[in-house]
Each structure stands twice: as C-alpha cells, then as structure tokens.
Design an enzyme around this catalytic site. Sequence first.
Site, mmCIF file in Angstrom:
data_model
loop_
_atom_site.group_PDB
_atom_site.id
_atom_site.type_symbol
_atom_site.label_atom_id
_atom_site.label_comp_id
_atom_site.label_asym_id
_atom_site.label_seq_id
_atom_site.Cartn_x
_atom_site.Cartn_y
_atom_site.Cartn_z
ATOM 1 C CE LYS A 56 -4.682 -71.976 -5.062
ATOM 2 N NZ LYS A 56 -4.537 -72.711 -3.795
ATOM 3 C CD GLN A 100 -4.718 -72.014 -0.157
ATOM 4 O OE1 GLN A 100 -5.276 -71.997 -1.249
ATOM 5 N NE2 GLN A 100 -3.420 -72.218 -0.030
ATOM 6 C CG ASP A 123 -5.447 -79.042 -4.351
ATOM 7 O OD1 ASP A 123 -4.801 -78.484 -5.260
ATOM 8 O OD2 ASP A 123 -5.711 -78.498 -3.260
#
Length: 302
Positions: A56, A100, A123
């Site tokens: 990422k 994460q 997200d």
Amino acid sequence: MDDSGKRIDGKLVSADVVAKVAQETKKLIDETGVIPGLAVIIVGEEPASQVYVASKGKKAKECGFHSVQHTLPTDTSERDVLQYVRDLNEDPAIHGILVQLPLPDHIDENKVIQTIAADKDVDGFHYTNVGKLGTGDLSSAFVPCTPAGSMILIRRVLGDDLSGLNAVVIGRSNIVGKPMANLLLAANCTVTIAHSRTKDLSGLARTADIVVAAVGRPEMVKADWIKPGATVIDVGINRVDAPERGDGKTRLTGDVDYEGALENAAFATPVPGGVGPMTIALLMANTFTSACRSAGRDVPQF
Ligand code: NAD
C-alpha cells in the site's frame, strides 16, 4: 487453456486506475498545492499484514501521495491505538486513514474503526459510510475498496447500464458481500445475497447474470453453477497445497473453478490477477477522492 476474450484482467484495469490517480494527483498538486496523504496503522508483526501494508505504501508513493506508516508493537494498548487515530483525524496533511486488520485480540477492532473520522475512512467501514452506501448516497460515501474495484471490473465488460440484470452475491460479510450487494442494487440490478444457510445455492447461482463469490472456500463455485453468458467475479483468495509444484508448495486459488466456469461464462476474473489488484488501486482512488473533497474539487470517476 486460452482464456483470452473471457478473462477480466484485474492487473490491467488496476494499472489504469492507478495511472489515472497519479495523473489527477499531479494536477491537484499543481493547481491547489494539496498533496493526498494516506496514513496506515499496523499493530503487530503478522507477516501477511506487513506485506499488504508495504505494498500500500509503495503504491501510494507511485501515485505521488504523502504516505506515512505507523508500525506499533503487538502489545500497544487500545487506548494508544485510539490516540494515534485521533491524532491522524486532526492532521490536515492526512486525507485517508487505514488501520490494517486483523488487530491483536486485546484491541476492539470496531471501536478503532468507528474512531476514524468518517471523511478520512478510505476503507469505507465507518457506520456513516456504510449508511451512505446503504441509502444510495454514493457521491459522498467511501465505498469499501474490494467491492468498489469489483464494480469497475463488471462495468468494464458489461458497460455502465446494468439495469435489470440478476446478480447473486455469495457471502454476506460487512467488508465484501453486503457492500457489493448494495453497489449492484444502486446500479439497478436485482440482487440476491446468498450465504452459508442458503438453500439450493447452485440453482440460485444459475439464475444470475452476474455472480460474485466472496466466501473463502477454494473452487466452491462449479462450471454448472454458471448460466451461459454470465459474468463471474471471484473475490476469494485461498491458499491451497500444490504438490505439483514441489514438496510443501502452495498456490492461490479463488472461490470459483475458473477453468470450469469459463465453459459457460462470458467473462470471469482469475485468481490471482483479478479482484486482488483492484483493492489496492481503489484504496488509492478513495484517498485521492478524500483529498479532492477537502480541497473542494470535483471528484473524477475511476
Ligand atoms: P467472511 O469469512 O467474512 O465471509 C464469508 C461469507 O461466506 C459469510 O457471509 C458466509 O455466510 C459465506 N459462506 C461460508 N460458507 C458458505 C457456503 N458453504 N456457502 C455459501 N456461503 C458461505 O469472508 P470475507 O472477508 O467476505 O472474504 C471472503 C473471501 O474473499 C476470502 O477468501 C477473502 O480472503 C477474500 N477477500 C479478498 C479480497 C481481495 O482483495 N481480493 C478482499 C477481502 C476478502
């Protein structure tokens, strides 16, 4: 087998999305001075998570973003993680915050996610964004990256008008199945969500013009589950033994018997190289979108 013409190439499409994000980022910086900023928090040393986070960060740099990573030890308290999130919420250089998952057991994942400011929740897991997607307010929502990426793949092969198509989504998780179903509904599909308690799953799948498999069971969806001409999106990522590659070797496979499905499908995504690369591309697109919103600019379509 030769799958050309039927294979939906997620690598290619994701590269297009990332190239567009990079190009638009340059324009945004030149015209407003705003640099999209993505912060990733990782707690602990889970190897798979480390790989995801590293890729990422790399992709964010490729897009021209300001990219920061907070790597916290496994025994970091929930209070400290929440404080990191709150600090990033207040940081004007950061437009996207990603924590994460999974987090260590002593940390309440949902509490952490709901602490992320909704307008930095790239997200799309914050209740505000879940609610916006559920009510069809796509213009101001952040949509979870995997379903958003899957929609781009579907539109690449079927075009923008999906009205009236029958879609069956197998899997009802909050991160894939449910948001996927909401996106297909917003696109005027007739949507059925199937799950572990669904009766006659194969019969149901055979009614679908679009099948999305998000289960986590290797090659569960067989050739004869697919209606001739259907489009098949395989979200599953399963690691299975591959003795043919040597002792102790493994390989990745999806939730769909890809080669079998192609006997009937018009289009299908392979695993790897289908939905997977789209997820990270959409994280970049969502972060760029957030930066555009904060700069009061129109957001381009990806
Ligand atoms: P999950 O475990 O949260 O949900 C799985 C769903 O499958 C559940 O809703 C369950 O009801 C359903 N299910 C289980 N057994 C079933 C059965 N026999 N028949 C029908 N439905 C059944 O999983 P998830 O987080 O939604 O992920 C699903 C898969 O997608 C996993 O393989 C995961 O690794 C993969 N995934 C891939 C990406 C990507 O970037 N490509 C992102 C997220 C998840």
